[in-house]
Design a protein around this motif. Structure first.
Motif, PDB file in Angstrom:
ATOM      1  N   HIS A   4       0.724  -1.060  -0.169  1.00  0.00           N
ATOM      2  CA  HIS A   4       0.206   0.294   0.071  1.00  0.00           C
ATOM      3  C   HIS A   4       0.972   1.041  -0.444  1.00  0.00           C
ATOM      4  CE1 HIS A   4      -3.232  -2.034  -0.101  1.00  0.00           C
ATOM      5  NE2 HIS A   4      -2.917  -3.058   1.058  1.00  0.00           N
ATOM      6  N   ASP A   5       1.530   1.241   1.095  1.00  0.00           N
ATOM      7  CA  ASP A   5       2.593   2.325   0.569  1.00  0.00           C
ATOM      8  C   ASP A   5       3.526   2.751  -0.379  1.00  0.00           C
ATOM      9  OD1 ASP A   5       4.622   1.709   4.242  1.00  0.00           O
ATOM     10  OD2 ASP A   5       2.380   2.377   3.136  1.00  0.00           O
ATOM     11  N   THR A   6       3.638   1.734  -1.283  1.00  0.00           N
ATOM     12  CA  THR A   6       3.851   1.696  -2.953  1.00  0.00           C
ATOM     13  C   THR A   6       3.511   2.363  -3.586  1.00  0.00           C
ATOM     14  OG1 THR A   6       5.748  -0.503  -2.597  1.00  0.00           O
ATOM     15  CG2 THR A   6       5.115   0.223  -4.804  1.00  0.00           C
ATOM     16  N   GLN A   7       1.520   1.465  -3.697  1.00  0.00           N
ATOM     17  CA  GLN A   7       0.675   2.552  -4.379  1.00  0.00           C
ATOM     18  C   GLN A   7       0.847   4.140  -4.225  1.00  0.00           C
ATOM     19  OE1 GLN A   7      -2.238  -0.161  -3.271  1.00  0.00           O
ATOM     20  NE2 GLN A   7      -2.483  -0.270  -5.638  1.00  0.00           N
ATOM     21  N   PHE A   8       1.037   4.490  -2.879  1.00  0.00           N
ATOM     22  CA  PHE A   8       0.641   6.009  -2.441  1.00  0.00           C
ATOM     23  C   PHE A   8       1.860   6.518  -2.747  1.00  0.00           C
ATOM     24  CE2 PHE A   8       1.486   9.649   0.326  1.00  0.00           C
ATOM     25  CZ  PHE A   8       0.774   9.893   0.447  1.00  0.00           C
ATOM     26  N   LEU A   9       2.683   6.179  -3.049  1.00  0.00           N
ATOM     27  CA  LEU A   9       4.284   6.716  -3.792  1.00  0.00           C
ATOM     28  C   LEU A   9       3.944   7.145  -5.072  1.00  0.00           C
ATOM     29  CD1 LEU A   9       6.535   5.583  -1.369  1.00  0.00           C
ATOM     30  CD2 LEU A   9       6.317   7.433  -1.669  1.00  0.00           C
ATOM     31  N   SER A  10       3.015   6.494  -6.140  1.00  0.00           N
ATOM     32  CA  SER A  10       3.148   5.593  -6.813  1.00  0.00           C
ATOM     33  C   SER A  10       1.907   6.829  -7.396  1.00  0.00           C
ATOM     34  CB  SER A  10       3.167   4.639  -7.873  1.00  0.00           C
ATOM     35  OG  SER A  10       4.246   3.914  -7.238  1.00  0.00           O
ATOM     36  N   ARG A  11       1.727   6.375  -7.316  1.00  0.00           N
ATOM     37  CA  ARG A  11       0.435   7.695  -6.849  1.00  0.00           C
ATOM     38  C   ARG A  11       0.438   9.651  -7.159  1.00  0.00           C
ATOM     39  NH1 ARG A  11      -3.645  10.824  -4.345  1.00  0.00           N
ATOM     40  NH2 ARG A  11      -2.775   9.969  -2.118  1.00  0.00           N
ATOM     41  N   ILE A  12       1.238   9.562  -5.947  1.00  0.00           N
ATOM     42  CA  ILE A  12       1.357  10.658  -5.638  1.00  0.00           C
ATOM     43  C   ILE A  12       2.893  11.738  -6.964  1.00  0.00           C
ATOM     44  CG2 ILE A  12       3.380  12.654  -3.797  1.00  0.00           C
ATOM     45  CD1 ILE A  12       0.728  12.014  -2.837  1.00  0.00           C
ATOM     46  N   SER A  13       4.122  10.490  -6.904  1.00  0.00           N
ATOM     47  CA  SER A  13       4.773  10.583  -8.493  1.00  0.00           C
ATOM     48  C   SER A  13       4.229  11.085  -9.279  1.00  0.00           C
ATOM     49  CB  SER A  13       5.892   9.776  -8.273  1.00  0.00           C
ATOM     50  OG  SER A  13       5.954   9.185  -6.859  1.00  0.00           O
ATOM     51  N   ALA A  14       2.544  10.202  -9.823  1.00  0.00           N
ATOM     52  CA  ALA A  14       1.597  10.283 -10.905  1.00  0.00           C
ATOM     53  C   ALA A  14       1.325  11.634 -10.964  1.00  0.00           C
ATOM     54  CB  ALA A  14       0.789   9.463 -11.456  1.00  0.00           C
ATOM     55  N   ASP A  15       0.812  12.226 -10.116  1.00  0.00           N
ATOM     56  CA  ASP A  15       0.429  13.709  -9.512  1.00  0.00           C
ATOM     57  C   ASP A  15       1.607  14.449  -9.742  1.00  0.00           C
ATOM     58  OD1 ASP A  15      -2.073  12.072  -8.903  1.00  0.00           O
ATOM     59  OD2 ASP A  15      -2.053  12.579  -6.697  1.00  0.00           O
ATOM     60  N   LEU A  16       2.644  14.177  -9.066  1.00  0.00           N
ATOM     61  CA  LEU A  16       3.618  15.468  -9.425  1.00  0.00           C
ATOM     62  C   LEU A  16       3.958  15.430 -11.242  1.00  0.00           C
ATOM     63  CD1 LEU A  16       6.201  16.624  -8.359  1.00  0.00           C
ATOM     64  CD2 LEU A  16       7.445  14.979  -8.141  1.00  0.00           C
ATOM     65  N   ILE A  17       4.512  14.324 -11.408  1.00  0.00           N
ATOM     66  CA  ILE A  17       4.351  14.082 -13.042  1.00  0.00           C
ATOM     67  C   ILE A  17       3.528  14.877 -13.715  1.00  0.00           C
ATOM     68  CG2 ILE A  17       4.317  13.319 -15.369  1.00  0.00           C
ATOM     69  CD1 ILE A  17       7.243  12.688 -13.144  1.00  0.00           C
ATOM     70  N   VAL A  18       2.153  14.989 -13.538  1.00  0.00           N
ATOM     71  CA  VAL A  18       0.713  15.614 -13.831  1.00  0.00           C
ATOM     72  C   VAL A  18       1.260  17.334 -13.860  1.00  0.00           C
ATOM     73  CG1 VAL A  18      -1.832  16.680 -13.974  1.00  0.00           C
ATOM     74  CG2 VAL A  18      -0.483  13.949 -13.810  1.00  0.00           C
ATOM     75  N   LYS A  83      -0.978   3.552 -13.077  1.00  0.00           N
ATOM     76  CA  LYS A  83      -1.236   1.385 -12.815  1.00  0.00           C
ATOM     77  C   LYS A  83      -0.305   0.845 -11.365  1.00  0.00           C
ATOM     78  CE  LYS A  83      -0.607  -2.408 -16.265  1.00  0.00           C
ATOM     79  NZ  LYS A  83      -0.019  -3.349 -17.210  1.00  0.00           N
ATOM     80  N   GLN A  84       0.665   1.570 -11.846  1.00  0.00           N
ATOM     81  CA  GLN A  84       1.251   0.693 -10.047  1.00  0.00           C
ATOM     82  C   GLN A  84       0.362   1.212  -8.866  1.00  0.00           C
ATOM     83  OE1 GLN A  84       4.355  -1.099 -11.094  1.00  0.00           O
ATOM     84  NE2 GLN A  84       3.527  -1.558 -13.090  1.00  0.00           N
ATOM     85  N   ALA A  85       0.026   2.538  -8.459  1.00  0.00           N
ATOM     86  CA  ALA A  85      -0.302   2.985  -7.928  1.00  0.00           C
ATOM     87  C   ALA A  85      -2.627   2.271  -8.149  1.00  0.00           C
ATOM     88  CB  ALA A  85      -0.970   4.449  -8.214  1.00  0.00           C
TER      89      ALA A  85
END
Length: 147
Positions: A4-18, A83-85
């Protein structure tokens, strides 16, 4: 770190990329607006050589991607991170969602060739501005006076 921590970091990273993607688009668009206004108003900073080259290379990269049919690396990275998230569709925080909606048009609404034409025309405007408001390098004499 658990799943779940990995999913959270992936989601935050995706938001940062946007947000980074949006900043890039704004640099290209607003940069040209400021170059045009600055050329008419006599602002010297809009003729900064490094700024103008970075601006030109930025839009030429977009035009090349579009003409070559290449999906933007930032878009590809964001989709992979989503997808990772575990996100099937776009679901982000308020700001990330707003930025995403402004940046991307729903697929199928507009044919891809329309974007290629728009990017190419904008790239042409940037190139034309090089002739009407050419960038200038600082002279060595001017640089030596500043030291």
């Amino acid at each position: 770190m658990d799943f779940h921590d990995t999913q959270f970091l992936s989601r935050i990273s995706a938001d940062l990329i946007v947000v980074i993607h949006f900043a890039f688009v704004m640099f290209v668009l607003l940069g040209q607006v400021l170059i045009t206004i600055g050329a008419l108003a006599g602002w010297n900073w809009v003729r900064n050589f490094k700024f103008r080259i970075i601006h030109l290379v930025s839009i030429l990269f977009v035009v090349f991607e579009s003409m070559a049919g290449i999906i933007c690396p930032l878009t590809t990275l964001e989709k992979w991170l989503r997808k990772q998230a575990g996100q099937a569709s776009y679901q982000g925080d308020f700001i990330a969602n707003w930025v995403h909606e402004v940046l991307f048009i729903d697929e199928g609404t507009v044919d891809p060739w329309v974007f290629t034409v728009c990017y190419s025309l904008f790239g042409l405007i940037v190139l034309v501005s090089f002739f009407f408001a050419p960038p200038r390098r600082k002279s060595k004499a001017h640089t030596a006076e500043e030291v």
